[in-house]
Design a protein around this motif. Sequence first.
Motif, short mmCIF file in Angstrom:
data_model
loop_
_atom_site.label_atom_id
_atom_site.label_comp_id
_atom_site.label_asym_id
_atom_site.label_seq_id
_atom_site.Cartn_x
_atom_site.Cartn_y
_atom_site.Cartn_z
N LYS A 164 -31.45 -19.28 -24.60
CA LYS A 164 -31.13 -20.06 -25.61
C LYS A 164 -29.91 -19.20 -26.72
O LYS A 164 -29.45 -20.28 -27.22
CB LYS A 164 -32.53 -19.76 -26.79
CG LYS A 164 -32.71 -20.57 -28.00
CD LYS A 164 -34.04 -20.46 -28.92
CE LYS A 164 -34.03 -21.01 -29.97
NZ LYS A 164 -35.10 -20.68 -30.78
N GLU A 205 -26.64 -20.26 -25.03
CA GLU A 205 -26.13 -21.69 -25.38
C GLU A 205 -25.86 -21.99 -26.78
O GLU A 205 -24.65 -22.80 -26.93
CB GLU A 205 -27.54 -22.75 -25.08
CG GLU A 205 -27.89 -23.01 -23.71
CD GLU A 205 -29.28 -23.69 -23.53
OE1 GLU A 205 -29.92 -23.85 -24.48
OE2 GLU A 205 -29.57 -23.67 -22.45
N GLN A 258 -22.42 -20.75 -26.64
CA GLN A 258 -21.72 -21.26 -25.65
C GLN A 258 -19.96 -21.14 -25.58
O GLN A 258 -19.32 -20.70 -24.83
CB GLN A 258 -21.92 -22.78 -25.28
CG GLN A 258 -21.68 -23.23 -24.04
CD GLN A 258 -22.44 -22.92 -22.94
OE1 GLN A 258 -22.10 -21.95 -22.33
NE2 GLN A 258 -23.36 -23.88 -22.59
N TYR A 292 -19.51 -19.70 -19.88
CA TYR A 292 -20.58 -20.44 -19.96
C TYR A 292 -22.01 -20.02 -19.51
O TYR A 292 -21.85 -19.56 -18.24
CB TYR A 292 -20.22 -21.89 -19.32
CG TYR A 292 -18.91 -22.67 -20.49
CD1 TYR A 292 -19.20 -23.12 -21.67
CD2 TYR A 292 -17.72 -22.54 -19.89
CE1 TYR A 292 -18.14 -23.56 -22.54
CE2 TYR A 292 -16.97 -23.11 -20.67
CZ TYR A 292 -17.05 -23.65 -22.08
OH TYR A 292 -15.87 -23.82 -22.81
N VAL A 293 -23.03 -20.93 -19.71
CA VAL A 293 -24.41 -20.73 -19.19
C VAL A 293 -24.42 -20.94 -17.55
O VAL A 293 -24.05 -22.03 -17.19
CB VAL A 293 -25.45 -21.59 -20.00
CG1 VAL A 293 -26.89 -21.12 -19.12
CG2 VAL A 293 -25.49 -21.08 -21.21
#
Length: 340
Positions: free
Chosen positions: A161, A164, A167, A237-238
């Motif tokens: 969470k 993101e 990000q 990035y995730v």
Amino acid sequence: MAKFATYYFKYNHEFAPYEWGNRQKHLAALFAEDSNIVFGEGEPTEEQRAQGIPYRRVFEHRIYHLKCNPDIILMQIANSIDVPMEKKFEHKVEKNEPSLFVIIDNRKGLRTIAIQNRRKAFSAPKRVADILAGEINQVLFSRYCYSLTILPEYYPEDLFKAWEEQQKNANALRFPSSYEMSDGEIMRKVEELKMQGKEFFDDCLIPSILTMATEAKKAKYRGKYTVMPDDKKTALYVDKTTVFMRNLLTLARATNEPVEIVTKGGGTFRCFVESDGGDTDKIVHHKFDDRLLEMLFKGKRPDGQKAESEDIDKAEAMIVEMLGGMKHVSEDVEEAEDVA
């Protein structure tokens, strides 16, 4: 190494506060000199009142301002405790004054306060936070009609969470490289996690990672696994798909260790990987050598030798570095927003 719990100031915009825009200057003035503020508890006796002592029990303290930035304030506060002793078959009470350190980051827009977790001195950092807030609020409200709250900084409960949310700014992840649990305990926990069928679960690299961690510990190396994008200009990035990242995530979850998200601006977010409910209220802790803080007051290195200017500079730089990882930006309600 001493543990420091992460807290932060939040200024409360009361009705018609006076000089609200100067609130950080007001706080700085309170800590300008040792004698500017007195911390304590309990109603003073008549004799104490006559002597100008505002509390029945006073917590002695001393203050040091970092030379590299005087808005970073180091304070040592002591708790006088009566210790029953027996000497030559006689019962006596001796005074013991265990102390701990508090670091206040009062730089523009920042609100961080690090409180040493030393139970020998105070039962918990929260007790110290309450003592500090109680006296500070009495002064601020009587003079300027506003108050503040000292709140704990908690680990975000979910890495994904937070990742993101950051990000576009995420620059790197830092994973722990040493663990409180034994290798056997970790592998048993990994087996338990396997049954949950998480999309990011993978344990093929974990035995090798644990072997590396064991060898690093034997060689007395400390550090973290830092993961950054190959192209420094891009964000991290995730990622739940690569074998490498899945193993690091699984290991962090198995060891119940937080992962750090490092942003391009230098901020750090410490999170648990899909933390369970019991971990969401954990206060963020940082480790620091409190002997270096003692050196700043005494002017002597931990080995007893005189502290040279380069020793002082190095210790102060380490404090600034720790505060960089704890950075708490202002969340105060601005005066303009409070006008109806």
